[in-house]
Write a protein that holds these residues in place. Structure first.
Motif, mmCIF file in Angstrom:
data_model
loop_
_atom_site.group_PDB
_atom_site.id
_atom_site.type_symbol
_atom_site.label_atom_id
_atom_site.label_comp_id
_atom_site.label_asym_id
_atom_site.label_seq_id
_atom_site.Cartn_x
_atom_site.Cartn_y
_atom_site.Cartn_z
ATOM 1 N N SER A 52 -32.524 30.811 -91.681
ATOM 2 C CA SER A 52 -31.461 29.864 -92.000
ATOM 3 C C SER A 52 -31.727 28.513 -91.337
ATOM 4 O O SER A 52 -32.610 28.372 -90.507
ATOM 5 C CB SER A 52 -30.111 30.423 -91.539
ATOM 6 O OG SER A 52 -30.136 30.670 -90.137
ATOM 7 N N THR A 57 -30.139 33.215 -88.659
ATOM 8 C CA THR A 57 -30.283 34.347 -89.577
ATOM 9 C C THR A 57 -31.710 34.410 -90.077
ATOM 10 O O THR A 57 -32.272 33.397 -90.481
ATOM 11 C CB THR A 57 -29.338 34.202 -90.774
ATOM 12 O OG1 THR A 57 -27.989 34.172 -90.301
ATOM 13 C CG2 THR A 57 -29.509 35.353 -91.752
ATOM 14 N N THR A 58 -32.292 35.615 -90.029
ATOM 15 C CA THR A 58 -33.619 35.832 -90.590
ATOM 16 C C THR A 58 -33.586 37.027 -91.534
ATOM 17 O O THR A 58 -32.775 37.942 -91.358
ATOM 18 C CB THR A 58 -34.677 36.090 -89.499
ATOM 19 O OG1 THR A 58 -34.258 37.193 -88.683
ATOM 20 C CG2 THR A 58 -34.869 34.870 -88.615
ATOM 21 N N ARG A 59 -34.453 36.993 -92.518
ATOM 22 C CA ARG A 59 -34.570 38.088 -93.470
ATOM 23 C C ARG A 59 -36.046 38.361 -93.721
ATOM 24 O O ARG A 59 -36.853 37.425 -93.734
ATOM 25 C CB ARG A 59 -33.871 37.744 -94.788
ATOM 26 C CG ARG A 59 -32.383 37.488 -94.656
ATOM 27 C CD ARG A 59 -31.732 37.385 -96.005
ATOM 28 N NE ARG A 59 -30.301 37.099 -95.909
ATOM 29 C CZ ARG A 59 -29.471 37.159 -96.935
ATOM 30 N NH1 ARG A 59 -29.905 37.486 -98.138
ATOM 31 N NH2 ARG A 59 -28.201 36.898 -96.770
ATOM 32 N N THR A 102 -30.640 31.094 -97.217
ATOM 33 C CA THR A 102 -31.636 32.174 -97.282
ATOM 34 C C THR A 102 -31.469 32.976 -98.572
ATOM 35 O O THR A 102 -32.458 33.409 -99.168
ATOM 36 C CB THR A 102 -31.520 33.102 -96.069
ATOM 37 O OG1 THR A 102 -30.186 33.590 -95.962
ATOM 38 C CG2 THR A 102 -31.890 32.375 -94.787
#
Length: 122
Positions: A52, A57-59, A102
C-alpha cells in the motif's frame, strides 16, 4: 502520470537471493500502491506482490509467500522486492507496477515498468 524503472535482475543459482528495485517518479507517486508482476516464457503475466501507499499493507501470491518481501521507501520513491530461496520456476521477466490501491493492482495496474529478467538455474 507515474513513470517506473525497474532494475536488479540477473542470473542466480537455485536457493540464492536477488533484490529488485523500482524507481518511481511523478507528482503523486507516493499516494500510489506499488507492486510486482512476472511473466515466464509462454505464460501469462501474474501477480507477485503489492504494498500500500504507506507500506502498512502487503499482499503476496501463494507461490512466493514466505520467500519474497516487498518494501518501499517513500522518501526515495523506491520500491523493492527481496527474493530469497529462489527456484527455477521463479525465472521470468519481473515488472514493477502502480495503481491507487493494492486491490486495484491485483486487478490490473495503471502503470508498468519496462521489466527486468530474472533467471534461476538449477
Amino acid at each position: 502520470q507515474v513513470q517506473l524503472v525497474d532494475t536488479g535482475g540477473g542470473m542466480v543459482q537455485a536457493g540464492g537471493s536477488l533484490r529488485l528495485s523500482c524507481a518511481a517518479s511523478g507528482p503523486t507517486v507516493s499516494t500510489y500502491a506499488m507492486g510486482w508482476f512476472r511473466q515466464a516464457p509462454g505464460k501469462e503475466r501474474e501477480f507477485v506482490a503489492a504494498i500500500s501507499s504507506k507500506g502498512g499493507t502487503t499482499r503476496y501470491a501463494d507461490s512466493v509467500k514466505g520467500r519474497f518481501i516487498i518494501s518501499r521507501d517513500n522518501a526515495k520513491n523506491m520500491v523493492y522486492l527481496q527474493m530469497n530461496s529462489l527456484k527455477p520456476e521463479d525465472t521470468a521477466v519481473y515488472y514493477c507496477a502502480a495503481a491507487p490501491t493494492t486491490t486495484h493492482i491485483m486487478g490490473g495496474p495503471d502503470y508498468w515498468g519496462q521489466g527486468t529478467q530474472v533467471t534461476v538455474s538449477s
